[in-house]
Design a protein around this motif. Structure first.
Motif, PDB file in Angstrom:
ATOM      1  N   MET A 254       0.819  -1.208   0.000  1.00 16.28           N
ATOM      2  CA  MET A 254       0.000   0.000   0.000  1.00 16.28           C
ATOM      3  C   MET A 254       0.857   1.264   0.000  1.00 16.28           C
ATOM      4  SD  MET A 254      -2.955  -1.118  -0.419  1.00 16.28           S
ATOM      5  CE  MET A 254      -2.232  -2.552  -1.249  1.00 16.28           C
ATOM      6  N   VAL A 255       2.045   1.199   0.598  1.00 17.06           N
ATOM      7  CA  VAL A 255       2.986   2.325   0.511  1.00 17.06           C
ATOM      8  C   VAL A 255       3.396   2.534  -0.940  1.00 17.06           C
ATOM      9  CG1 VAL A 255       5.342   3.072   1.075  1.00 17.06           C
ATOM     10  CG2 VAL A 255       3.855   2.175   2.873  1.00 17.06           C
ATOM     11  N   LEU A 256       3.724   1.438  -1.625  1.00 16.26           N
ATOM     12  CA  LEU A 256       4.092   1.529  -3.040  1.00 16.26           C
ATOM     13  C   LEU A 256       2.912   1.998  -3.885  1.00 16.26           C
ATOM     14  CD1 LEU A 256       6.166  -1.766  -3.463  1.00 16.26           C
ATOM     15  CD2 LEU A 256       7.020   0.563  -3.121  1.00 16.26           C
ATOM     16  N   ALA A 257       1.715   1.514  -3.554  1.00 19.08           N
ATOM     17  CA  ALA A 257       0.526   1.916  -4.316  1.00 19.08           C
ATOM     18  C   ALA A 257       0.269   3.404  -4.184  1.00 19.08           C
ATOM     19  CB  ALA A 257      -0.692   1.122  -3.825  1.00 19.08           C
ATOM     20  N   GLU A 258       0.420   3.928  -2.984  1.00 21.91           N
ATOM     21  CA  GLU A 258       0.219   5.369  -2.791  1.00 21.91           C
ATOM     22  C   GLU A 258       1.214   6.177  -3.609  1.00 21.91           C
ATOM     23  OE1 GLU A 258      -0.204   8.624   0.815  1.00 21.91           O
ATOM     24  OE2 GLU A 258       1.220   6.970   1.019  1.00 21.91           O
ATOM     25  N   ARG A 259       2.467   5.706  -3.625  1.00 17.57           N
ATOM     26  CA  ARG A 259       3.487   6.414  -4.401  1.00 17.57           C
ATOM     27  C   ARG A 259       3.153   6.404  -5.889  1.00 17.57           C
ATOM     28  NH1 ARG A 259       9.713   4.481  -5.335  1.00 17.57           N
ATOM     29  NH2 ARG A 259      10.539   6.429  -6.133  1.00 17.57           N
ATOM     30  N   LEU A 260       2.729   5.248  -6.401  1.00 21.88           N
ATOM     31  CA  LEU A 260       2.379   5.144  -7.818  1.00 21.88           C
ATOM     32  C   LEU A 260       1.161   6.000  -8.162  1.00 21.88           C
ATOM     33  CD1 LEU A 260       2.888   1.310  -8.324  1.00 21.88           C
ATOM     34  CD2 LEU A 260       4.276   3.139  -9.326  1.00 21.88           C
ATOM     35  N   LEU A 261       0.189   6.042  -7.268  1.00 21.07           N
ATOM     36  CA  LEU A 261      -1.004   6.859  -7.519  1.00 21.07           C
ATOM     37  C   LEU A 261      -0.667   8.336  -7.521  1.00 21.07           C
ATOM     38  CD1 LEU A 261      -3.565   4.873  -5.344  1.00 21.07           C
ATOM     39  CD2 LEU A 261      -3.689   5.180  -7.825  1.00 21.07           C
ATOM     40  N   ARG A 262       0.213   8.739  -6.612  1.00 21.43           N
ATOM     41  CA  ARG A 262       0.619  10.151  -6.567  1.00 21.43           C
ATOM     42  C   ARG A 262       1.415  10.537  -7.810  1.00 21.43           C
ATOM     43  NH1 ARG A 262      -0.371  12.828  -1.942  1.00 21.43           N
ATOM     44  NH2 ARG A 262      -0.835  11.605  -0.063  1.00 21.43           N
ATOM     45  N   VAL A 268      -5.601   3.075 -11.780  1.00 20.55           N
ATOM     46  CA  VAL A 268      -5.803   2.285 -10.565  1.00 20.55           C
ATOM     47  C   VAL A 268      -5.595   0.808 -10.869  1.00 20.55           C
ATOM     48  CG1 VAL A 268      -7.478   1.566  -8.817  1.00 20.55           C
ATOM     49  CG2 VAL A 268      -7.343   3.973  -9.490  1.00 20.55           C
ATOM     50  N   ALA A 269      -6.083   0.358 -12.025  1.00 18.28           N
ATOM     51  CA  ALA A 269      -5.889  -1.042 -12.411  1.00 18.28           C
ATOM     52  C   ALA A 269      -4.406  -1.367 -12.573  1.00 18.28           C
ATOM     53  CB  ALA A 269      -6.642  -1.334 -13.708  1.00 18.28           C
ATOM     54  N   GLY A 270      -3.648  -0.431 -13.160  1.00 24.90           N
ATOM     55  CA  GLY A 270      -2.212  -0.643 -13.323  1.00 24.90           C
ATOM     56  C   GLY A 270      -1.489  -0.699 -11.995  1.00 24.90           C
ATOM     57  N   VAL A 271      -1.910   0.144 -11.060  1.00 24.96           N
ATOM     58  CA  VAL A 271      -1.306   0.147  -9.726  1.00 24.96           C
ATOM     59  C   VAL A 271      -1.624  -1.157  -9.006  1.00 24.96           C
ATOM     60  CG1 VAL A 271      -1.326   1.263  -7.462  1.00 24.96           C
ATOM     61  CG2 VAL A 271      -1.298   2.663  -9.532  1.00 24.96           C
ATOM     62  N   MET A 272      -2.869  -1.595  -9.118  1.00 25.54           N
ATOM     63  CA  MET A 272      -3.260  -2.874  -8.513  1.00 25.54           C
ATOM     64  C   MET A 272      -2.354  -4.006  -8.986  1.00 25.54           C
ATOM     65  SD  MET A 272      -7.395  -2.829  -8.885  1.00 25.54           S
ATOM     66  CE  MET A 272      -7.308  -4.620  -9.082  1.00 25.54           C
ATOM     67  N   ASP A 273      -2.139  -4.072 -10.273  1.00 24.71           N
ATOM     68  CA  ASP A 273      -1.322  -5.128 -10.852  1.00 24.71           C
ATOM     69  C   ASP A 273       0.122  -5.023 -10.383  1.00 24.71           C
ATOM     70  OD1 ASP A 273      -0.977  -7.332 -12.863  1.00 24.71           O
ATOM     71  OD2 ASP A 273       0.397  -5.864 -13.737  1.00 24.71           O
ATOM     72  N   THR A 278      -5.432  -8.662  -7.779  1.00 26.01           N
ATOM     73  CA  THR A 278      -6.285  -8.931  -8.934  1.00 26.01           C
ATOM     74  C   THR A 278      -7.722  -8.504  -8.687  1.00 26.01           C
ATOM     75  OG1 THR A 278      -6.672 -11.186  -8.126  1.00 26.01           O
ATOM     76  CG2 THR A 278      -4.847 -10.864  -9.684  1.00 26.01           C
ATOM     77  N   SER A 279      -8.078  -8.258  -7.439  1.00 26.43           N
ATOM     78  CA  SER A 279      -9.431  -7.832  -7.076  1.00 26.43           C
ATOM     79  C   SER A 279      -9.421  -6.365  -6.694  1.00 26.43           C
ATOM     80  CB  SER A 279      -9.961  -8.668  -5.907  1.00 26.43           C
ATOM     81  OG  SER A 279     -11.097  -8.055  -5.318  1.00 26.43           O
ATOM     82  N   GLU A 280     -10.197  -5.553  -7.412  1.00 23.49           N
ATOM     83  CA  GLU A 280     -10.247  -4.128  -7.097  1.00 23.49           C
ATOM     84  C   GLU A 280     -10.843  -3.895  -5.719  1.00 23.49           C
ATOM     85  OE1 GLU A 280     -12.069   0.079  -8.830  1.00 23.49           O
ATOM     86  OE2 GLU A 280     -12.002  -1.710 -10.094  1.00 23.49           O
ATOM     87  N   LYS A 288      -7.476   1.441   2.060  1.00 28.37           N
ATOM     88  CA  LYS A 288      -8.155   2.256   3.076  1.00 28.37           C
ATOM     89  C   LYS A 288      -7.751   1.834   4.478  1.00 28.37           C
ATOM     90  CE  LYS A 288     -12.616   4.202   4.362  1.00 28.37           C
ATOM     91  NZ  LYS A 288     -14.054   4.303   4.030  1.00 28.37           N
ATOM     92  N   ARG A 289      -7.549   0.540   4.688  1.00 28.96           N
ATOM     93  CA  ARG A 289      -7.153   0.061   6.008  1.00 28.96           C
ATOM     94  C   ARG A 289      -5.781   0.604   6.396  1.00 28.96           C
ATOM     95  NH1 ARG A 289      -7.447  -4.935   5.069  1.00 28.96           N
ATOM     96  NH2 ARG A 289      -5.267  -5.577   5.016  1.00 28.96           N
ATOM     97  N   VAL A 290      -4.859   0.692   5.448  1.00 28.72           N
ATOM     98  CA  VAL A 290      -3.508   1.165   5.738  1.00 28.72           C
ATOM     99  C   VAL A 290      -3.444   2.684   5.816  1.00 28.72           C
ATOM    100  CG1 VAL A 290      -1.149   1.312   4.828  1.00 28.72           C
ATOM    101  CG2 VAL A 290      -2.377  -0.869   4.785  1.00 28.72           C
ATOM    102  N   HIS A 291      -4.092   3.381   4.868  1.00 28.50           N
ATOM    103  CA  HIS A 291      -3.934   4.832   4.774  1.00 28.50           C
ATOM    104  C   HIS A 291      -5.081   5.624   5.401  1.00 28.50           C
ATOM    105  CE1 HIS A 291      -0.360   4.483   2.358  1.00 28.50           C
ATOM    106  NE2 HIS A 291      -0.986   3.726   1.468  1.00 28.50           N
ATOM    107  N   GLY A 292      -6.202   4.984   5.644  1.00 26.84           N
ATOM    108  CA  GLY A 292      -7.328   5.703   6.238  1.00 26.84           C
ATOM    109  C   GLY A 292      -8.236   6.366   5.226  1.00 26.84           C
ATOM    110  N   PHE A 293      -7.936   6.223   3.947  1.00 31.54           N
ATOM    111  CA  PHE A 293      -8.767   6.756   2.871  1.00 31.54           C
ATOM    112  C   PHE A 293      -8.560   5.899   1.638  1.00 31.54           C
ATOM    113  CE2 PHE A 293      -4.773   9.127   3.125  1.00 31.54           C
ATOM    114  CZ  PHE A 293      -4.236   8.920   1.870  1.00 31.54           C
ATOM    115  N   GLY A 294      -9.471   5.994   0.689  1.00 32.46           N
ATOM    116  CA  GLY A 294      -9.400   5.167  -0.499  1.00 32.46           C
ATOM    117  C   GLY A 294      -8.477   5.732  -1.560  1.00 32.46           C
ATOM    118  N   PRO A 295      -8.078   4.920  -2.550  1.00 34.98           N
ATOM    119  CA  PRO A 295      -7.185   5.391  -3.618  1.00 34.98           C
ATOM    120  C   PRO A 295      -7.801   6.495  -4.453  1.00 34.98           C
ATOM    121  CG  PRO A 295      -8.050   3.188  -4.108  1.00 34.98           C
ATOM    122  CD  PRO A 295      -8.402   3.482  -2.695  1.00 34.98           C
ATOM    123  N   GLY A 296      -9.137   6.557  -4.525  1.00 33.35           N
ATOM    124  CA  GLY A 296      -9.771   7.611  -5.311  1.00 33.35           C
ATOM    125  C   GLY A 296      -9.495   8.997  -4.787  1.00 33.35           C
TER     126      GLY A 296
END
Length: 310
Positions: A254-262, A268-273, A278-280, A288-296
């Motif tokens: 989730m740390v890596l996902a946040e960096r990629l989203l920023r 979002v699909a690319g970040v998931m992969d 595989t499940s959005e 949301k559990r890690v950061h307290g808010f959703g990727p959107g």
């Protein structure tokens, strides 16, 4: 000193949290003086370039520091650098040297700066460090002492572009100081990433996890990387890191996902992969559990910033 085993995990963690160093001040001082840079909320450092001074901190005796010594303050604890071994108050008093050095009066040169991370204080490396680290020149090894020398040369010569050069060198200074601390301490407080980096078997599992965070890791697979039984690995990992291996994997993804989203270049699909989902729905729940808010929320912020620049 063999420090190569720790570089992979340390590098990936600091890269993910986007380490940036800044030089704040470089006073040249004489007479009676005292200086504090606490209160910024950032990790900070003081490098003694010339002369010497006393370090004062809460609940400890004054500590003498001399040329080439480095002080790292990971948590912005109150501190005072001073010409005296006793401090009458906490006010900031400076006697700056201008022009030629005064005859027969000791002069001290300091290089002071701070470190910033995109995550603010949510950083497993900073969280694992003590309130202060002093690295003496005589024990720092050639690379760290040469880096300090280079910073002092840049400061003394002040050639064109010396400030960004000092900032980049300060980036390296932080990494090398943390690496030195990991390697030089025999014991580290359990429940931290640094304690895990100092353990050869757990570090091997972390190396593998950080090298391929998108892989379908299981507890058995990570235990195999550590050459340990499943139960022994799970118990040792939790004791050292303070999390289960799978919880740590989720948090790191989730740390890596946040960096990629920023960064904004991946969907979002690319970040998931990229982080192994595989499940959005599962990805959004974990984020949301890690950061307290959703990727959107990150994408909404980026859109607002883009609209403001248009």
């Amino acid at each position: 000193m063999d420090i190569s085993p720790h570089e992979d995990v340390l590098s990936t963690v600091l890269a993910a949290y986007n380490l940036r160093a800044r030089i704040d001040t470089n006073p040249r001082l004489c007479g009676e003086w005292q200086l504090s840079t606490s209160g910024s909320g950032n990790a900070s450092f003081h490098l003694v370039g010339e002369g010497g001074c006393y370090l004062h901190m809460e609940a400890m005796a004054p500590v003498w520091m001399e040329a080439g010594d480095l002080l790292l303050l990971p948590h912005d604890d109150w501190h005072l650098m001073s010409s005296r071994d006793t401090v009458p108050d906490r006010d900031n008093h400076l006697t700056l040297v201008e022009g030629e050095d005064p005859p027969d009066i000791p002069v001290t040169q300091l290089l002071c700066g701070h470190f910033e991370f995109d995550s603010g204080r949510r950083n497993p490396i900073l969280a694992a460090l003590p309130d202060h680290i002093i690295i003496r020149r005589r024990e720092s090894g050639d690379r760290l002492s040469h880096l300090a020398d280079l910073m002092n040369i840049e400061l003394a010569e002040r050639s064109s572009g010396y400030r960004p050069v000092l900032d980049r060198l300060a980036d390296t200074l932080f990494v090398m100081a943390v690496r030195h601390h990991i390697c030089s301490q025999r014991e580290h407080s359990e429940g931290s990433l640094i304690a895990a980096l100092a353990d050869d078997r757990i570090r091997r599992a972390l190396d593998a996890l950080h090298a391929q965070p998108e892989a379908a890791w299981t507890l058995e697979g990570l235990a195999s990387e550590a050459a340990m039984s499943r139960s022994s690995f799970a118990e040792r990992f939790h004791a050292l890191v303070g999390q289960t291996p799978i919880d740590y994997l989720t948090q790191w993804r989730m740390v890596l996902a946040e960096r990629l989203l920023r960064d904004g270049r991946e969907s979002v699909a690319g970040v998931m992969d990229a982080v192994g989902y595989t499940s959005e729905a599962a990805f959004r729940k974990a984020f949301k559990r890690v950061h307290g808010f959703g990727p959107g929320r990150i994408r909404q912020l980026l859109r607002r910033l883009g609209a403001g620049q248009a």
